[in-house]
Design a protein around this motif. Structure first.
Motif: not given
Lengths: 632, 125
Positions: A441-455
């Motif tokens: 997110r915004n150039g930060g460290k990548a991390a596992i996320e579950t789907m779906p993502i709320t924007i």
């Protein structure tokens, strides 16, 4: 067939700790469909016997049993016919070849003689080679359309008698076979030489894309229509095909034709190759004819397989691997008693944009394997995740063979839900089944996320799977504005091919791709477009922005600002256009709305116009491709 | 319908079988067979390359390549690999079976071709 047992056995071996091992298994196996084909167009680009044999070997590995060899077309006649030497001297060669895409406005050509043909000895060699691999070769001799090359060699075969050149660009051309006795004699003579070369019970006679322009203006054609009560030129095409079918049947062979042979009445014993969708196949099966299903949406392997802008130039379309794999050749609409008419399916490889063996392999692999499984494996056993897993070993095999297959396993696709007043959600889908999804997110460290993502805020997301190359990362730049995720309605839906994620695409916070109209744009081919935007609550809005895709070569035009109207659902409102900007093909109109309280906004686009003279598609209705409606 | 049965006989070493199972995963077969059952062991094939040519010369080559295994490895267990056509299922059907059929032939009998492409084959499918 024991040959298939050997193919399975070959795939049961694998490299383990630097030693080759054979995994023991019991197998009981049979195909779902008797016809499992691959097609190759050797007219638009000509390929060596060596490449054809490699293609056949690859087909055999995946238990495909029919090679549809597209031997003649406008751009070159590729099979030696001894009685007609000009087919070798003239029809097999063209003086120029189009550079770039046929849709581009300014056409450029490579001015070099290009072509070639297979001698009858080479044809026999290929047919024999294929036979050893359990593959039947079906030759295609195109008629009555796609015949320019033959007409260039023998102008008397056309309706005008004029000398023309072998075509050096891509498309559909008016110089077709004239249904004269000279033409029928020619085609019968051709068949007399073709038929003995191919043991297959089938001869493919094309029958597709035959413009009727010359037939309409030709006295002989009009007399044939009148004297034989054929009705119109479609009836004349049917007459043509039926007459050739009768001759081919008399030689002990059956015909296959593209689904246009249905028009004007199907020849009595013809098998139909359904390519313009499934309708032709359905109609033919209902008339008791056999069918080979090869609809463009699932079986055209010349289409793009990725939306990555770095993909090599292709004809267009979008056919990812998983879509090929999802195909079921038996249409749901076909009643069970007619299922036996579906002989099988076929992957088609048109080569306008495939000038080298490397390009052929890139388009064909891995999608050929999906076609193979569609044709062979039981429907109940199909499992996309399992298929992707099994595909890993094929990549090792191809690499060993020095073949560069398209590798989209670590690419990502996605779905967006928006436009229902419930915000925006993003679901990222790993194309090749790799998990988990890593999100930065915004150039930060990548991390596992579950789907779906709320924007629910403006954010730049970069999604990837472990080990993916940078080109396979997917970046989403969400601009969360006051219309994002709000209710949106369309009076008329967009074209079915360009509907993106539905009306909500217009308010999902993502801008359309600036390079391609395929991603994130709604495409309309209609005279009037009406959009209703309804906010959950009254908002104070200062600016409004509308974005359009503009690409005249593709018949796509951003509407003129004066053609766009606004209302609040009751009365017209008049935002002030303050800026027109352009980024790539994306044109954006920025408006100010002075102290306007907005709850509802209706937008209408008057597209009652035509493409101007001297532009691609002149006289036609322009397309409108629209994406984000931003309120701030 | 032509009947055909191919029997390839060879012996394999089953020591380390469990280890190789843990190390690897079953290879991916495309298109997926209708019925496939992994038996849980592997057969080492050092210095063997299976031809991807499925024409009969290629098949002979494959068989010839398999045979040295019987010579180069100490024999613990003999297995039979049988590839058969299945005319009762359909023209293109086939089956593959591995079984312990050590009594059928001994390792010393393997020199030379052992495929039977004719109906008079004395091999029981």
């Amino acid at each position: 067939m024991a040959l298939y047992g050997i193919q399975t056995l070959n795939q049961m071996s694998t490299l383990e700790a630097n030693d080759m091992v054979l995994y023991a298994a019991t197998v009981s196996d049979e195909p779902r469909f008797p016809y499992r084909g691959m097609h190759l167009d050797v007219s638009r680009h000509f390929f060596s016997v060596q490449l054809i044999k490699e293609y056949l070997r690859m087909m055999a590995r995946y238990k495909m049993n029919t090679f549809h060899w597209h031997l003649t077309d406008d751009q070159g006649w590729r099979i030696e016919i001894k009685k007609y030497p000009k087919l070798q001297e003239i029809a097999a060669w063209r003086n120029q070849t189009l550079k770039g895409h046929a849709g581009q406005r300014k056409k450029e050509f490579i001015n070099q003689k290009y072509g070639g043909y297979y001698t009858q000895e080479e044809i026999k060699d290929v047919v024999q080679f294929a036979s050893q691999l359990g593959i039947e070769v079906v030759p295609e001799i195109e008629m009555p359309g796609h015949a320019s090359a033959a007409v260039a060699a023998y102008p008397e075969l056309g309706c005008t008698g004029k000398q023309i050149e072998v075509v050096g660009e891509w498309g559909v051309f008016d110089d077709v076979f004239c249904p004269s006795e000279i033409t029928f004699q020619f085609l019968q003579d051709v068949m007399d030489e073709v038929i003995p070369l191919f043991p297959s019970p089938y001869i493919h006679i094309g029958g597709d894309e035959c413009p009727k322009t010359q037939w309409k203006n030709n006295q002989l054609c009009q007399e044939l229509i009148k004297n034989n009560h054929l009705g119109d030129e479609h009836g004349l095409q049917s007459y043509f095909i039926k007459r050739m079918e009768k001759y081919i049947n008399s030689k002990g062979k059956k015909i296959i034709g593209w689904d246009e042979i249905l028009e004007g009445g199907l020849a009595p014993n013809a098998t139909v190759m359904s390519w313009r969708g499934i309708e032709g196949g359905l109609a033919a099966a209902k008339q008791g004819h056999d069918v080979i299903m090869t609809p463009t949406d699932f079986c055209y392997l010349d289409y793009y397989q990725s939306r990555n802008p770095k993909e090599p130039l292709s004809i267009g379309g979008y056919l990812p691997l998983e879509k090929v794999y999802s195909y079921n050749p038996v249409p749901a609409e076909l009643e069970a008693g007619l299922h036996h008419h579906i002989l099988g399916t076929q992957g088609n490889v048109w080569t306008e944009y495939l000038s080298t063996p490397e390009r052929v392999w890139y388009q064909v692999l891995p999608r050929m394997t999906a076609m193979a499984e569609v044709g062979w494996s039981a429907k109940v056993n199909k499992d996309k995740e399992d298929y992707f897993q099994r595909l890993q070993d094929q990549y090792v095999y191809w690499k060993d063979k020095g073949i560069h297959a398209a590798d989209k396993r670590k690419e990502l696709s996605y779905n967006i839900a928006s436009g229902s007043g419930k915000g925006v959600t993003l679901k990222i889908i790993p194309t090749g089944g790799y998990q988990p999804i890593l999100i930065s997110r915004n150039g930060g460290k990548a991390a596992i996320e579950t789907m779906p993502i709320t924007i629910d805020t403006s954010v730049v997301l970069e999604a990837s799977v472990e080990g993916a190359e940078a080109a396979d990362h997917k970046t989403f730049e969400f601009e969360y504005h006051k219309a994002a995720g709000q209710n949106i309605t369309l009076k008329f839906p967009p074209n079915d091919r360009y509907k993106a994620f539905g009306p909500g695409t217009l308010v999902d916070g993502l801008s359309g791709n600036i390079q391609s109209h395929h991603e994130d744009w709604l495409g309309f081919a209609m005279a009037e477009i009406e959009i209703g935007l309804s906010l959950n609550k009254t908002e104070t809005v200062d600016t409004l922005a509308l974005s359009f895709y503009h690409s005249p070569d593709q018949w796509i035009y951003a509407p003129a600002p004066e053609k766009i109207g606004f209302s609040n659902g009751q009365v017209r409102i008049h935002p002030t256009l303050v800026e027109r900007s352009q980024k790539g093909n994306q044109h954006t109109y920025l408006y100010t709305i002075e102290a306007r309280q907005i709850k509802q906004m209706n937008i209408t686009i008057d597209n009652k116009t035509t493409i101007p003279k001297d532009h691609a598609g002149e006289g036609n209705l322009p397309w409108v491709f629209m994406d984000e409606i931003r309120l701030k | 319908m032509k009947y055909f049965s191919l029997i390839v006989l060879f012996s394999c070493v089953l020591t380390n079988t469990a280890t190789s199972q843990e190390k690897g995963r079953q290879p991916g077969i495309i298109p997926l067979p209708q019925q496939l059952h992994w038996l849980g062991y592997t057969i080492p094939m050092k210095n063997i390359s299976l031809s991807d040519q499925t024409a009969w010369p290629g098949l002979k080559e494959m068989v010839a390549n398999l045979l040295p295994l019987t010579i180069n490895h100490a024999i613990d267990v003999e297995y039979t690999l049988e590839i058969s056509e299945e005319p009762t299922l359909g023209e293109e059907a086939y089956s593959i079976n591995f079984s312990n059929r050590s009594s059928l032939l001994k390792a010393g009998d393997y020199n030379g071709a052992i495929w039977h492409p004719n109906p008079e084959s004395d091999v029981d499918p």
